[in-house]
Design an enzyme around this catalytic site. Sequence first.
Site, PDB file in Angstrom:
ATOM      1  CG  HIS A   1       7.266   5.099  -2.873  1.00 16.15           C
ATOM      2  ND1 HIS A   1       7.660   5.482  -4.139  1.00 16.15           N
ATOM      3  CD2 HIS A   1       5.957   4.765  -2.986  1.00 16.15           C
ATOM      4  CE1 HIS A   1       6.630   5.376  -4.964  1.00 16.15           C
ATOM      5  NE2 HIS A   1       5.583   4.947  -4.290  1.00 16.15           N
TER       6      HIS A   1
ATOM      7  CG  ASP B   1      -2.097   0.937   0.992  1.00 13.32           C
ATOM      8  OD1 ASP B   1      -2.765   0.803  -0.056  1.00 13.32           O
ATOM      9  OD2 ASP B   1      -2.342   1.822   1.821  1.00 13.32           O
TER      10      ASP B   1
HETATM   11  P1  IMP Z   1      -2.406   2.095  -3.620  1.00 13.03           P
HETATM   12  O1  IMP Z   1      -1.137   1.703  -2.953  1.00 13.03           O
HETATM   13  O2  IMP Z   1      -2.669   1.213  -4.795  1.00 13.03           O
HETATM   14  O3  IMP Z   1      -3.556   2.224  -2.666  1.00 13.03           O
HETATM   15  O4  IMP Z   1      -2.098   3.509  -4.252  1.00 13.03           O
HETATM   16  C1  IMP Z   1      -2.720   4.682  -3.859  1.00 13.03           C
HETATM   17  C2  IMP Z   1      -2.678   5.694  -4.983  1.00 13.03           C
HETATM   18  O5  IMP Z   1      -1.368   6.238  -5.086  1.00 13.03           O
HETATM   19  C3  IMP Z   1      -3.051   5.135  -6.347  1.00 13.03           C
HETATM   20  O6  IMP Z   1      -3.880   6.056  -7.015  1.00 13.03           O
HETATM   21  C4  IMP Z   1      -1.724   5.009  -7.058  1.00 13.03           C
HETATM   22  O7  IMP Z   1      -1.864   5.262  -8.438  1.00 13.03           O
HETATM   23  C5  IMP Z   1      -0.878   6.076  -6.386  1.00 13.03           C
HETATM   24  N1  IMP Z   1       0.499   5.592  -6.322  1.00 13.03           N
HETATM   25  C6  IMP Z   1       0.960   4.555  -5.576  1.00 13.03           C
HETATM   26  N2  IMP Z   1       2.260   4.358  -5.811  1.00 13.03           N
HETATM   27  C7  IMP Z   1       2.619   5.288  -6.730  1.00 13.03           C
HETATM   28  C8  IMP Z   1       3.846   5.555  -7.401  1.00 13.03           C
HETATM   29  O8  IMP Z   1       4.865   4.877  -7.249  1.00 13.03           O
HETATM   30  N3  IMP Z   1       3.812   6.585  -8.272  1.00 13.03           N
HETATM   31  C9  IMP Z   1       2.699   7.340  -8.489  1.00 13.03           C
HETATM   32  N4  IMP Z   1       1.542   7.117  -7.927  1.00 13.03           N
HETATM   33  C10 IMP Z   1       1.500   6.087  -7.039  1.00 13.03           C
END
Ligand code: IMP
Length: 177
Positions: free
Chosen positions: A162, A60
């Site tokens: 990250h 996440d």
């Molecule tokens: P989740 O980890 O999938 O819940 O991501 C949360 C939000 O942050 C999503 O809309 C992803 O597209 C965005 N996100 C997560 N990791 C990245 C990254 O490495 N680059 C850009 N956006 C990110």
Amino acid sequence: MIYFVTSNKGKFVEAEAIFGDLVQKNIGYTEIQADTLEEVASFGMNEVVSRLQGPVMLEDAGLFIDALKGFPGVYSAYGQKTIGNQGILKLMEGVQDRKAHFRSVVSYAEPGMEPVMFAGEVHGRIGHEARGTKGFGYDPIFCVGKMSLGEMEIVEKNKISHRAASMKALKNWLDKR
Ligand code: IMP
């Protein structure tokens, strides 16, 4: 071989470049609304670990913008779906302090094993426009040095991101076991 539970192809290719032997499982899990990425990852892991017969990981992540007091943070998926990158740029119009960071929490477990978690961060700033078509999500508006993550190849993003940090920490742990 590890199952990586995600519906996000972008995350998968970044993780694959680090682990090699990964299998994407787009099986879906509950992403609870919580105050921390750790809680979201841990709840998700409890849900998927019993459904897959083997080593499993999920991740996440969120974008935390200083001037917006950490928003979108744990609401990053919602923020991306609703206001998107243009909405974030709009919120940041005229804002001098553009510092932001991405944070990633990866959870790993095998059947019968207590899950372990590793975190990673990358610090940068919100650009003044979206740049680049590589990567996904907020990549085009998050800059490290002169480049946005959206302008970087996966190998470059994986030197600083990250996700690369949290996943390399997990890989280290697995290699040392
Ligand atoms: P989740 O980890 O999938 O819940 O991501 C949360 C939000 O942050 C999503 O809309 C992803 O597209 C965005 N996100 C997560 N990791 C990245 C990254 O490495 N680059 C850009 N956006 C990110």
